[in-house]
Each structure stands twice: as structure tokens, then as C-alpha cells.
Design a protein around this motif. Structure first.
Motif, short mmCIF file in Angstrom:
data_model
loop_
_atom_site.label_atom_id
_atom_site.label_comp_id
_atom_site.label_asym_id
_atom_site.label_seq_id
_atom_site.Cartn_x
_atom_site.Cartn_y
_atom_site.Cartn_z
N LEU A 99 0.83 -1.21 0.00
CA LEU A 99 0.00 0.00 0.00
C LEU A 99 0.87 1.25 0.00
CD1 LEU A 99 -2.83 -0.95 2.53
CD2 LEU A 99 -3.02 -0.71 0.05
N ASP A 100 1.95 1.25 0.80
CA ASP A 100 2.85 2.40 0.81
C ASP A 100 3.43 2.66 -0.57
OD1 ASP A 100 2.52 3.11 3.41
OD2 ASP A 100 4.31 2.10 4.16
N GLU A 101 3.84 1.61 -1.25
CA GLU A 101 4.40 1.78 -2.58
C GLU A 101 3.38 2.32 -3.57
OE1 GLU A 101 5.96 -2.02 -3.60
OE2 GLU A 101 7.83 -1.73 -2.46
N ARG A 102 2.15 1.83 -3.48
CA ARG A 102 1.11 2.30 -4.41
C ARG A 102 0.74 3.75 -4.13
NH1 ARG A 102 2.83 -1.34 -6.52
NH2 ARG A 102 1.81 -3.22 -7.34
N VAL A 103 0.62 4.10 -2.85
CA VAL A 103 0.31 5.49 -2.49
C VAL A 103 1.43 6.41 -2.96
CG1 VAL A 103 0.02 7.09 -0.56
CG2 VAL A 103 -1.19 4.91 -0.55
N CYS A 105 0.92 9.51 -5.55
CA CYS A 105 1.29 10.86 -5.17
C CYS A 105 2.31 11.46 -6.13
CB CYS A 105 1.85 10.87 -3.75
SG CYS A 105 0.62 10.55 -2.48
N ARG A 106 3.34 10.69 -6.48
CA ARG A 106 4.35 11.23 -7.39
C ARG A 106 3.78 11.51 -8.76
NH1 ARG A 106 9.67 10.48 -5.59
NH2 ARG A 106 10.21 11.57 -7.52
N SER A 107 2.90 10.62 -9.24
CA SER A 107 2.29 10.82 -10.57
C SER A 107 1.42 12.07 -10.58
CB SER A 107 1.46 9.59 -10.95
OG SER A 107 2.28 8.44 -11.03
N VAL A 108 0.58 12.24 -9.53
CA VAL A 108 -0.30 13.41 -9.48
C VAL A 108 0.53 14.69 -9.37
CG1 VAL A 108 -2.05 14.59 -8.09
CG2 VAL A 108 -2.25 12.13 -8.53
N ASN A 109 1.59 14.66 -8.58
CA ASN A 109 2.43 15.85 -8.43
C ASN A 109 3.11 16.23 -9.73
OD1 ASN A 109 1.76 16.12 -5.78
ND2 ASN A 109 3.63 15.16 -4.98
N LYS A 110 3.51 15.24 -10.53
CA LYS A 110 4.13 15.54 -11.82
C LYS A 110 3.15 16.21 -12.78
CE LYS A 110 7.95 12.24 -12.08
NZ LYS A 110 8.95 13.24 -12.47
N GLU A 138 8.24 7.78 8.48
CA GLU A 138 9.52 7.60 7.80
C GLU A 138 9.42 6.58 6.69
OE1 GLU A 138 12.11 6.50 10.93
OE2 GLU A 138 12.38 8.54 11.71
N SER A 139 8.65 5.52 6.94
CA SER A 139 8.47 4.49 5.92
C SER A 139 7.74 5.04 4.70
CB SER A 139 7.71 3.30 6.51
OG SER A 139 7.51 2.32 5.52
N ARG A 140 6.69 5.86 4.94
CA ARG A 140 5.96 6.46 3.82
C ARG A 140 6.86 7.36 3.01
NH1 ARG A 140 1.85 6.87 7.78
NH2 ARG A 140 2.43 9.04 8.20
N GLN A 141 7.71 8.13 3.69
CA GLN A 141 8.59 9.04 2.98
C GLN A 141 9.62 8.27 2.15
OE1 GLN A 141 8.22 12.41 2.84
NE2 GLN A 141 9.75 12.22 1.22
N GLU A 142 10.12 7.17 2.69
CA GLU A 142 11.07 6.35 1.93
C GLU A 142 10.40 5.78 0.69
OE1 GLU A 142 12.98 3.41 4.27
OE2 GLU A 142 13.76 4.84 5.73
N ALA A 143 9.14 5.37 0.83
CA ALA A 143 8.42 4.83 -0.32
C ALA A 143 8.26 5.89 -1.41
CB ALA A 143 7.05 4.31 0.11
N LEU A 144 8.00 7.13 -0.99
CA LEU A 144 7.89 8.22 -1.95
C LEU A 144 9.22 8.50 -2.62
CD1 LEU A 144 5.65 10.72 0.08
CD2 LEU A 144 4.96 9.37 -1.91
N ASP A 145 10.28 8.50 -1.85
CA ASP A 145 11.61 8.87 -2.38
C ASP A 145 12.15 7.85 -3.36
OD1 ASP A 145 11.51 11.13 -0.84
OD2 ASP A 145 12.74 10.29 0.80
N ARG A 146 11.85 6.57 -3.14
CA ARG A 146 12.46 5.55 -3.99
C ARG A 146 11.66 5.27 -5.26
NH1 ARG A 146 10.90 2.06 0.46
NH2 ARG A 146 9.08 0.81 -0.08
N PHE A 147 10.46 5.88 -5.38
CA PHE A 147 9.66 5.64 -6.59
C PHE A 147 9.74 6.83 -7.53
CE2 PHE A 147 5.82 5.68 -9.13
CZ PHE A 147 5.86 4.42 -9.66
N ASP A 148 10.06 6.55 -8.79
CA ASP A 148 10.16 7.62 -9.79
C ASP A 148 9.50 7.15 -11.07
OD1 ASP A 148 10.77 9.89 -11.13
OD2 ASP A 148 12.89 9.42 -11.41
N PRO A 149 8.17 7.26 -11.19
CA PRO A 149 7.47 6.72 -12.37
C PRO A 149 7.72 7.55 -13.61
CG PRO A 149 5.95 7.95 -11.00
CD PRO A 149 7.26 7.92 -10.26
N THR A 150 7.65 6.92 -14.74
CA THR A 150 7.73 7.63 -16.03
C THR A 150 6.33 7.80 -16.55
OG1 THR A 150 8.01 5.52 -17.15
CG2 THR A 150 10.01 6.68 -16.52
N ILE A 151 5.96 9.02 -16.90
CA ILE A 151 4.58 9.31 -17.36
C ILE A 151 4.61 9.65 -18.84
CG2 ILE A 151 2.62 10.84 -17.03
CD1 ILE A 151 3.50 11.22 -14.17
#
Length: 270
Positions: A216-220, A224-229, A257-270
């Protein structure tokens, strides 16, 4: 001889938190006394003084409740905790730094002469009441659970439980196991024994919950990263829950901290 005795006493301090001082260990640990008796009887056995060796080993059994055949070969820093009811057969071989608890049997399954008892590698730990039977080999740093009955070889680093013994911790942990353990530490859960093969249903359930929370953390984080882009702003701080209990506060901090790490390590290509 005295160097070996010092090593034995030091091994008690390392493996038994109840050991408080030298005199207590020297006088109140029958497992230690049984090992020292065995060293004497084993030497007599090698000198072909078989009857005397057996007589003294029988006397040691009366005094300590531990039966070790004089022919058994035992390595350095061997520790028998509690000790009552331990039986070690004639052709058993035990490596260095091994630990046995009360009620353990290193026995045979045949009346034929020759090698008929187990061989333990270095660093083996055998739980209370376990039975290791036959001329099998237990690998270095293996673990045998309490009351297990082992009749086949145990790989190095493995853990065996049950009747008959079965492996519940593979010799090599998978990447998923290590990942789960890391997640458990972040959320404040002790990940001991949270293995996919663990027979404890509660531990298995908690392990799967940890997997689900991580997913769930990874999906969230991905959303979040996709919407922010795309120009949105959906990854702000979540509302904080005010808790007086320090344990809950620490758990909340770890989750953030875990949620923030999940955000930091994911970088989707849109």
C-alpha cells in the motif's frame, strides 16, 4: 586443562544471563561439571581403561543427571544448560561452541557396531527435549527446536522443528524475507520467526500484514508522485494523531519515515 576450564566458564557467561559470578558458575552448573567429568573419562577411554572410564561416567551421571558416554568426542566451549536428562551416545561428535538444553538425546537407531550417533558442526543449538537420532550430520550454526525428532541431515544454518523434524528456516533467506524483516523493524514489530514457513499462524498473519502495508505504501507513493508531476499537490503531511503513549508515538514516527522512503524511492515515467 585450566585454559579449557576458563573457556568453559566464559561460555556460561556468554550464553546464560542468570550467571552472576565465578563462584556461582563453578559450583552450581551441573552441565559444566558433566563436561569436566567427560574430559577425564574420555582420556581414560582413549588409554583403553574402558571399565574405569564407564564407572566414572556413571558416577558423573548420578551427580549431574547428565549421561555422556566416554567415547563421545566433544569440542571446545560446549555448554549444557540445565542439563537434566541429557544423553550423548558413544560415537557422537560435537563441534565447538555448541549448546544443548535439558532432555536432549544424541542417540542411535541401530544395535550394530560402528558410527551410529549424530555429528554436530560448530555453533549448533539444540532445544529442550529434542531427539537427534542416527549417524546423521547437523551443519554449522543449525538450530533444532524443542521436542523435535530429527532423523535426517540438517543443512548448515537451517532450523528444524516438529516430529519428524522439518526445515522451517531455509539455509539462505530470500530477498523477500529480508525485505519483510526490514519493514517489520520500521513499524516497531519484532520480526523474529516471521518466516514464510513458520508454523505459528499469528506470526504468519502479521508477516502478511507487513507485506500488505508495504505494498500500500508503494502504491500510495506511486499515485502521489504521478499526481504531483501533473501539477497536483496530494503528498502533503498527513494529519497527526495526538497520542500520549510513547510507544504509539514512536510507531507513528516510524510509519511516517516508511511512507517518505516509499515516496523517495519511486520515480514513475509518465
Amino acid at each position: 586443562m585450566f585454559k579449557g576450564m576458563r573457556e568453559d566458564i566464559a561460555s556460561v557467561y556468554q550464553r546464560d544471563p542468570a550467571a552472576r559470578n565465578f563462584f556461582e558458575v563453578l559450583t552450581n552448573y551441573p552441565g559444566l561439571h558433566a563436561i569436566w567429568w567427560h574430559r577425564l573419562t574420555h582420556r581414560l577411554w582413549r588409554w583403553k581403561l574402558r571399565w574405569l572410564a564407564r564407572f566414572l561416567s556413571t558416577l558423573a551421571r548420578w551427580l549431574t543427571g547428565i549421561e555422556i558416554h566416554p567415547g563421545a568426542v566433544i569440542g571446545r566451549r560446549f555448554f549444557i544448560d540445565h542439563g537434566m536428562g541429557v544423553v550423548i551416545g558413544e560415537t557422537a561428535e560435537i563441534g565447538d561452541d555448541c549448546t544443548l538444553y535439558h532432555g536432549v538425546t544424541l542417540g542411535g537407531t541401530s544395535w550394530k557396531a560402528g558410527k551410529r550417533h549424530p555429528t554436530l558442526g560448530n555453533g549448533v543449538v539444540i532445544g529442550a527435549g529434542a531427539k537427534i537420532l542416527g549417524p546423521l550430520h547437523v551443519g554449522n550454526n543449525a538450530r533444532i527446536g524443542s521436542n523435535a525428532v530429527v532423523v535426517k541431515d540438517v543443512p548448515e544454518g537451517a532450523t528444524m522443528v516438529g516430529i519428524p523434524g522439518r526445515i522451517v528456516t531455509p539455509p539462505e533467506h530470500t530477498t523477500d524475507d529480508k525485505k519483510r524483516a526490514a519493514i517489520a523493524r520500521k513499524y516497531g514489530f519484532d520480526a523474529y520467526a516471521v518466516s514464510p514457513d513458520n508454523p505459528d499462524p499469528v506470526a504468519m498473519a502479521i508477516g502478511r500484514m507487513l507485506d500488505h502495508v508495504n505494498l500500500l505504501d508503494e502504491r500510495v507513493g506511486e499515485i502521489c508522485r504521478s499526481v504531483n508531476k501533473m501539477g497536483g499537490d496530494v503528498c502533503g503531511e498527513l494529519p497527526r494523531i495526538e497520542l500520549e503513549d510513547e510507544d504509539f508515538k514512536e510507531a507513528e514516527k516510524r510509519a511516517a519515515e516508511s511512507r517518505q522512503e516509499a515516496l523517495d524511492r519511486f520515480d514513475p515515467t509518465i
